[in-house]
Design a protein around this motif. Structure first.
Motif, PDB file in Angstrom:
ATOM      1  N   MET A 203       2.188   5.743  -2.175  1.00 35.04           N
ATOM      2  CA  MET A 203       1.649   6.470  -4.157  1.00 35.04           C
ATOM      3  C   MET A 203       1.331   5.145  -4.831  1.00 35.04           C
ATOM      4  SD  MET A 203       4.457   8.987  -5.195  1.00 35.04           S
ATOM      5  CE  MET A 203       3.964   9.619  -6.465  1.00 35.04           C
ATOM      6  N   LEU A 204       2.031   4.081  -4.452  1.00 35.23           N
ATOM      7  CA  LEU A 204       1.635   2.569  -5.890  1.00 35.23           C
ATOM      8  C   LEU A 204       0.336   2.534  -5.371  1.00 35.23           C
ATOM      9  CD1 LEU A 204       1.730   0.689  -7.874  1.00 35.23           C
ATOM     10  CD2 LEU A 204       3.236  -0.526  -5.748  1.00 35.23           C
ATOM     11  N   CYS A 205      -0.433   1.968  -3.710  1.00 34.67           N
ATOM     12  CA  CYS A 205      -1.178   2.033  -3.023  1.00 34.67           C
ATOM     13  C   CYS A 205      -2.322   2.193  -3.089  1.00 34.67           C
ATOM     14  CB  CYS A 205      -0.757   1.377  -1.496  1.00 34.67           C
ATOM     15  SG  CYS A 205       0.025   0.291  -1.398  1.00 34.67           S
ATOM     16  N   LYS A 206      -1.701   3.805  -3.751  1.00 34.90           N
ATOM     17  CA  LYS A 206      -3.168   4.678  -3.060  1.00 34.90           C
ATOM     18  C   LYS A 206      -3.519   4.208  -4.957  1.00 34.90           C
ATOM     19  CE  LYS A 206      -5.793   8.412  -2.500  1.00 34.90           C
ATOM     20  NZ  LYS A 206      -6.098   8.257  -1.262  1.00 34.90           N
ATOM     21  N   ARG A 207      -3.105   4.678  -6.345  1.00 28.78           N
ATOM     22  CA  ARG A 207      -3.008   4.415  -7.710  1.00 28.78           C
ATOM     23  C   ARG A 207      -3.435   2.871  -7.423  1.00 28.78           C
ATOM     24  NH1 ARG A 207       0.767   5.283 -12.188  1.00 28.78           N
ATOM     25  NH2 ARG A 207      -0.625   4.865 -13.135  1.00 28.78           N
ATOM     26  N   LEU A 208      -3.677   1.475  -7.151  1.00 27.70           N
ATOM     27  CA  LEU A 208      -4.380   0.481  -6.891  1.00 27.70           C
ATOM     28  C   LEU A 208      -5.674   0.827  -6.974  1.00 27.70           C
ATOM     29  CD1 LEU A 208      -1.058  -1.947  -6.655  1.00 27.70           C
ATOM     30  CD2 LEU A 208      -2.276  -0.944  -8.801  1.00 27.70           C
ATOM     31  N   ASP A 209      -5.686   1.071  -5.264  1.00 26.05           N
ATOM     32  CA  ASP A 209      -7.008   1.858  -4.508  1.00 26.05           C
ATOM     33  C   ASP A 209      -7.952   1.919  -5.113  1.00 26.05           C
ATOM     34  OD1 ASP A 209      -8.363   1.028  -2.384  1.00 26.05           O
ATOM     35  OD2 ASP A 209      -8.423   2.920  -1.506  1.00 26.05           O
ATOM     36  N   ILE A 344      -6.818  -1.674  -0.176  1.00 27.56           N
ATOM     37  CA  ILE A 344      -5.736  -0.969  -0.353  1.00 27.56           C
ATOM     38  C   ILE A 344      -5.095   0.083   0.066  1.00 27.56           C
ATOM     39  CG2 ILE A 344      -4.036  -1.286  -2.048  1.00 27.56           C
ATOM     40  CD1 ILE A 344      -5.583  -2.934  -4.098  1.00 27.56           C
ATOM     41  N   PHE A 345      -5.794   1.414  -0.217  1.00 21.57           N
ATOM     42  CA  PHE A 345      -4.786   1.866   0.650  1.00 21.57           C
ATOM     43  C   PHE A 345      -4.967   2.081   1.769  1.00 21.57           C
ATOM     44  CE2 PHE A 345      -4.160   6.909   1.976  1.00 21.57           C
ATOM     45  CZ  PHE A 345      -3.062   6.454   1.002  1.00 21.57           C
ATOM     46  N   GLY A 346      -6.193   1.774   1.984  1.00 19.58           N
ATOM     47  CA  GLY A 346      -6.398   1.179   4.147  1.00 19.58           C
ATOM     48  C   GLY A 346      -5.437   0.714   4.583  1.00 19.58           C
ATOM     49  N   LEU A 350      -2.600   1.513   7.719  1.00 21.63           N
ATOM     50  CA  LEU A 350      -1.564   0.414   9.004  1.00 21.63           C
ATOM     51  C   LEU A 350      -0.430  -0.362   8.653  1.00 21.63           C
ATOM     52  CD1 LEU A 350      -4.880  -2.073   9.726  1.00 21.63           C
ATOM     53  CD2 LEU A 350      -4.291  -0.085  10.405  1.00 21.63           C
ATOM     54  N   MET A 351      -0.157  -0.548   7.914  1.00 22.69           N
ATOM     55  CA  MET A 351       1.454  -0.855   7.535  1.00 22.69           C
ATOM     56  C   MET A 351       1.816   0.507   7.796  1.00 22.69           C
ATOM     57  SD  MET A 351       3.913  -1.464   4.119  1.00 22.69           S
ATOM     58  CE  MET A 351       4.425  -3.717   4.205  1.00 22.69           C
ATOM     59  N   ALA A 352       2.120   1.668   7.437  1.00 21.56           N
ATOM     60  CA  ALA A 352       2.882   2.534   7.143  1.00 21.56           C
ATOM     61  C   ALA A 352       2.871   3.626   8.642  1.00 21.56           C
ATOM     62  CB  ALA A 352       2.492   3.861   6.280  1.00 21.56           C
ATOM     63  N   ALA A 353       1.668   3.423   9.666  1.00 20.32           N
ATOM     64  CA  ALA A 353       1.814   3.650  10.742  1.00 20.32           C
ATOM     65  C   ALA A 353       2.406   2.600  11.782  1.00 20.32           C
ATOM     66  CB  ALA A 353       0.311   3.852  11.091  1.00 20.32           C
ATOM     67  N   SER A 407      -6.189  13.429   9.473  1.00 21.60           N
ATOM     68  CA  SER A 407      -6.246  13.730   7.819  1.00 21.60           C
ATOM     69  C   SER A 407      -4.579  13.427   7.705  1.00 21.60           C
ATOM     70  CB  SER A 407      -6.589  15.149   8.138  1.00 21.60           C
ATOM     71  OG  SER A 407      -8.079  15.912   7.480  1.00 21.60           O
ATOM     72  N   LEU A 408      -4.124  12.137   7.130  1.00 16.87           N
ATOM     73  CA  LEU A 408      -3.065  12.360   7.313  1.00 16.87           C
ATOM     74  C   LEU A 408      -2.720  10.830   6.441  1.00 16.87           C
ATOM     75  CD1 LEU A 408      -1.669  11.871  11.315  1.00 16.87           C
ATOM     76  CD2 LEU A 408      -1.179  13.444   9.690  1.00 16.87           C
ATOM     77  N   ASP A 409      -4.144  10.899   6.484  1.00 18.16           N
ATOM     78  CA  ASP A 409      -4.615   9.266   4.954  1.00 18.16           C
ATOM     79  C   ASP A 409      -4.364  10.059   4.298  1.00 18.16           C
ATOM     80  OD1 ASP A 409      -6.897  10.881   5.479  1.00 18.16           O
ATOM     81  OD2 ASP A 409      -8.504   8.897   5.124  1.00 18.16           O
ATOM     82  N   ASN A 410      -3.217  10.490   3.454  1.00 21.51           N
ATOM     83  CA  ASN A 410      -3.325  11.509   2.285  1.00 21.51           C
ATOM     84  C   ASN A 410      -2.000  11.710   1.927  1.00 21.51           C
ATOM     85  OD1 ASN A 410      -2.367  13.635   3.679  1.00 21.51           O
ATOM     86  ND2 ASN A 410      -4.911  14.090   4.022  1.00 21.51           N
TER      87      ASN A 410
END
Length: 420
Positions: A203-209, A344-346, A350-353, A407-410
């Motif tokens: 969520m943080l990375c999504k905002r920074l993105d 940033i979200f990309g 990669l980390m989360a996957a 469609s898991l990038d959300n």
């Protein structure tokens, strides 16, 4: 860099020591080894006839317009070993000439050298078994400090914190230290399950993105303050816990991403063995559907892996923190062979996957070994996965493409990837 945030860096990178012949998966086996120009020229002048002959037979110049860093390569012998490896599994070059004669790659590995604001940070690749043990199994491994170097290694080549420029994705580099500090605090918040910490990081990375310009960067302090308040108050814990787990979908993702690497034929025997144990422990058979064996997967997590992590809550936290320092997450390492510019979200995807695949494979392995599951099994999996994945930019691209393609990038997709 703004503000007065003190530099944060782990100390274990400089204090690492190779265990030589005791290593169960030597870095001198299975990999073509890049060689810098200065070392290549030095090896052509070996006084010993045997070393000089090995150099002429097994060292090849790389063709095309290549950098001095990737000037040549050491090709493996028929046994897939470095030709300079002795019968007692030690480096013949180092034995006769000392560590100063090693190429940059051989001298540094498994260390990762990053230049951040004129400071060299040293972290570790977990593709080395001893590095994996040192990082993951020590509850104090993430104590921050400089640490004294325990051995010689070259410092003349390193990656650096990437930056903004023409054609590049804008990122708030000015706030690197503050963002990293917030990320470390978030990942170390042991008051909530680790999957929630990784979710909140997304969520943080999504905002920074969403910060597209330098003017937008002025909102970074407020964004970080919002997440510090979440940490301080324990907010969102109950809401996240109420999210529905989807083990069948999660298991299918783990299977497909792991199988994709195995099918490419370069994952290594150790990783294949772990995958086979995972499949057995998860109740997987080729003709079964994820819904049919998801029950085994859920049971293995609850009965075997969860109790293990309750005894060792720091292990995967250490994995993620090492990832943050090694990759300069979520900004990236310029001048690294393993760096492909990402948003940033990309970078987060990669980390989360990778975290989700490791965790999923561990669930199956715990189901296979049951009460006997232990740290040796975990180290084997994390190390062999890291060796198969972290040094392969093309596979990492496939991982990102797969997550986006499903469609898991959300936010909803993250819950599917992460929650058990």
């Amino acid at each position: 860099m703004t503000g007065t945030t003190a530099p944060i860096r782990p100390s274990y990178g400089k204090t690492f020591r190779c265990i030589g012949t005791a290593c169960e998966d030597t870095c001198c086996h299975g990999w073509t080894i890049p060689m810098d120009k200065a070392t290549y020229e030095k090896y052509q002048l070996f006084p010993e006839e045997d070393l000089r002959a090995h150099a002429k037979q097994h060292i090849s110049r790389n063709s095309g317009d290549v950098s001095d860093t990737l000037y040549a390569r050491i090709d493996l012998n028929e046994a897939k070993n470095c030709p300079f490896l002795t019968t007692d599994r030690l480096c013949g070059v180092q034995q006769k000439h000392g560590p100063e004669y090693l190429s940059t790659t051989c001298s540094i590995y498994p260390r990762v050298l990053n230049n951040v604001n004129d400071e060299i940070e040293v972290s570790l690749y977990l593709s080395c078994p001893e590095a994996a043990r040192q990082v993951l199994l020590d509850p104090q491994s993430m104590q921050m400090g400089d640490g004294d170097s325990s051995s010689y290694f070259r410092m003349d080549q390193f990656s650096k914190l990437a930056g903004n420029g023409d054609g590049l994705i804008h990122k708030p580099y000015e706030y690197f230290a503050e963002i990293r500090s917030c990320i470390v605090a978030l990942l170390q918040d042991q008051g909530r399950p680790l999957w929630q910490r990784v979710f909140l990081l997304g969520m943080l990375c999504k905002r920074l993105d969403g910060l597209a310009t330098t003017a937008d960067d002025a909102t970074v302090p407020q964004i970080l303050n919002d997440y510090r308040n979440i940490l301080a108050t324990g907010a969102l814990r109950d809401q996240l816990e109420g999210m529905q787990a989807q083990p069948a979908v999660q298991l299918d993702v783990v299977l497909r991403l792991a199988d994709l690497r195995i099918r490419e034929g370069a994952s290594g025997q150790r990783f294949y063995e772990c995958f086979r144990e995972f499949a057995q422990g998860a109740g997987y058979t080729p003709n079964a559907t994820p819904n049919e064996y998801a029950g085994h997967y859920v049971e293995a997590e609850a009965k075997y892996l969860r109790p293990f992590f309750e005894k060792h809550p720091f292990i995967m936290e250490n994995y993620l923190l090492n990832y943050v320092f090694r990759t300069l997450f979520p900004f990236g390492r310029e001048a690294s062979a393993h760096f492909t510019p990402q948003s940033i979200f990309g970078e987060y995807i990669l980390m989360a996957a990778q975290y989700a695949v490791i965790n999923g494979l561990l669930i199956g392995m715990a189901g296979h070994y049951r009460e006997a599951f232990g740290t040796d099994h975990l180290i084997k999996l994390v190390q062999s996965f890291s060796k198969a994945v972290e040094h392969n930019p093309s596979y990492l691209k496939e991982v990102g493409d797969f997550i986006r393609g499903r469609s898991l990038d959300n936010i909803q997709g993250l819950a599917i990837l992460l929650k058990n």
